[in-house]
Design an enzyme around this catalytic site. Structure first.
Site, PDB file in Angstrom:
ATOM      1  N   ASP A  63       9.841  14.963  21.036  1.00 25.51           N
ATOM      2  CA  ASP A  63      10.563  16.115  21.557  1.00 25.51           C
ATOM      3  C   ASP A  63      11.500  15.671  22.672  1.00 25.51           C
ATOM      4  O   ASP A  63      12.070  14.577  22.603  1.00 25.51           O
ATOM      5  CB  ASP A  63       9.550  17.155  22.062  1.00 25.51           C
ATOM      6  N   HIS A  97      11.409  21.927  26.647  1.00 23.81           N
ATOM      7  CA  HIS A  97      10.858  22.236  25.327  1.00 23.81           C
ATOM      8  C   HIS A  97       9.637  21.372  25.014  1.00 23.81           C
ATOM      9  O   HIS A  97       8.597  21.874  24.582  1.00 23.81           O
ATOM     10  CB  HIS A  97      11.932  22.041  24.257  1.00 23.81           C
ATOM     11  N   SER A 256       8.782  26.276  16.375  1.00 18.69           N
ATOM     12  CA  SER A 256       8.331  25.223  17.295  1.00 18.69           C
ATOM     13  C   SER A 256       6.904  25.494  17.752  1.00 18.69           C
ATOM     14  O   SER A 256       6.029  24.623  17.685  1.00 18.69           O
ATOM     15  CB  SER A 256       9.236  25.166  18.526  1.00 18.69           C
TER      16      SER A 256
END
Length: 399
Positions: A63, A97, A256
């Site tokens: 990520d 994120h 996600s």
């Protein structure tokens, strides 16, 4: 009154694009943020944690990096590596994120923060993307997968997706094949466009493509669909740390989050059954997934993940340790005559809607009254964290 905001990113060849959907939660709700994690109750987390907490299992989070100082995951984050900035580690996360995905998987709830579904799992951060538009990230993703394959991580989480072309696509496919040969279990997002197209790397054979469902059990409108969809998990109204407002929480949504919860479910099962192979963990997840109607469904694949069925009810046959159940199932699917457009539309409509009686039966079998478990619910690459090629953010702001 709520305001819905839609954002679109211009597709960039050779670029990785991030998406984070999040609306600021009211202060009173933020003070008791764990009560907002509805999916933990739906999945019977308190009971699950009496049996397994993910201890002994490492999840590689490919990520934007992971912040090891985030309160909920402090002490759970390993060194990792940065393949995007060629930094010595992956302990930098300028977007947030990756940290949010790590918290969804292994958050401890420390200081009143968020709880992860597998709170004792370890996180191996692997940076393959950065900021809002990152150039040249396709090759970084392939390198990250290979790095994770050579690590002690058993699970590889890719809460991202995009369109892969040419050499980058070939490199990702080769990396996935290598990781599978090393006994890894790979989860990736289907995408957030609501399109009938599963993004890469989720579309690569052997990768567990994860779609999203909401609190009612229906497939999320933003969740991409297609024949490669393997499983689904909660992906709506999920509290996350705001990426642009330190110390506050936002309401997130996307494939996600669903992917992270699927990875955490696998970590719980593998922690309880450490001698199982990746094939066996995946097989019991597929066998015990909540679904309604024919499987696999283009919306949620073999169903919505239900680790309670495995860990609390003892269901699911691990089967052959050397046979990948997802690949085997795809091979058994013989070509069928094409259905007429009208027939296909009717079937899609039937698959995408929940059935009250079957919902009730499925919920009773799982021992809880939450409805999310039912079904119905020379090249370059463009990748979007959360699985969307074009950014799709749904912000809800009180006003």
């Amino acid at each position: 009154m709520h305001r819905r905001v839609w954002r679109r990113a211009v597709p960039l060849v050779g670029a990785l694009t991030l998406t984070h959907s999040g609306a600021l939660l009211p202060t009173a709700q933020a003070e008791d943020i764990q009560s907002r994690q509805w999916y933990l109750d739906a999945m019977r987390a308190d009971d699950l944690w009496k049996v397994s907490t993910g201890k002994g299992v490492t999840v590689a989070v490919l990520d934007t990096g992971v912040d090891p100082e985030a309160a909920e995951i402090r002490g759970r984050v390993l060194q990792g590596k940065d393949f995007y900035n060629t930094a010595p580690d992956a302990w930098r996360d300028t977007n947030g994120h990756g940290t949010n995905m790590a918290v969804s998987i292994a958050g401890s709830g420390a200081q009143g923060g968020l709880k992860g579904l597998a709170p004792d799992a370890k996180i191996l951060p692997v940076t393959v993307i950065k900021d809002k538009v990152s150039i040249g990230g396709g090759k970084a993703a392939a390198k990250g997968i290979r790095y994770a394959a050579d690590s002690d991580a058993r699970i590889i989480n890719l809460s991202m997706g995009g369109r892969a072309l040419g050499t980058d696509r070939a490199e990702q496919e080769a990396a996935v094949k290598y990781a599978l040969s090393k006994g890894k279990l790979i989860f990736a997002s289907t995408g957030n466009e609501g399109a009938e197209r599963v993004e890469f790397p989720a579309a690569i054979p052997g990768v567990v493509a994860v779609g999203a469902v909401g609190t009612t059990g229906k497939v999320s409108k933003f969740s991409n669909t297609g024949p490669q969809v393997a499983l689904a998990a909660p992906g709506e109204e999920a509290p996350i740390h705001c990426t642009e407002s330190s110390g506050k929480y936002c309401e997130g949504e996307g494939t996600s989050v669903a992917t992270a919860l699927a990875s955490a479910s696998a970590a719980l099962i593998w922690s309880k059954h450490p001698d199982w192979t990746a094939n066996q963990v995946l097989r019991v997840m597929m066998d015990t997934a909540g679904h309604n109607g024919p499987v696999p469904s283009k919306y949620i694949g073999y169903g919505t993940v239900r680790p309670a069925q495995v860990l609390l009810e003892g269901k699911g046959d691990p089967g052959d340790p050397d046979v990948n159940p997802l690949l085997a199932a795809r091979q058994k699917e013989s070509p069928k005559p094409s259905a007429s457009p009208d027939t296909a539309k009717k079937q899609d409509s039937k698959d995408s809607q929940s059935h009250p009686q079957k919902e009730k039966a499925a919920n009773e079998a799982d021992g809880n009254g939450t409805l999310w478990i039912v079904a119905g619910v020379g090249g370059a690459i463009v990748v979007v964290v959360g699985g969307a090629l074009a950014l799709r953010a749904r912000n809800r702001q009180a006003g």
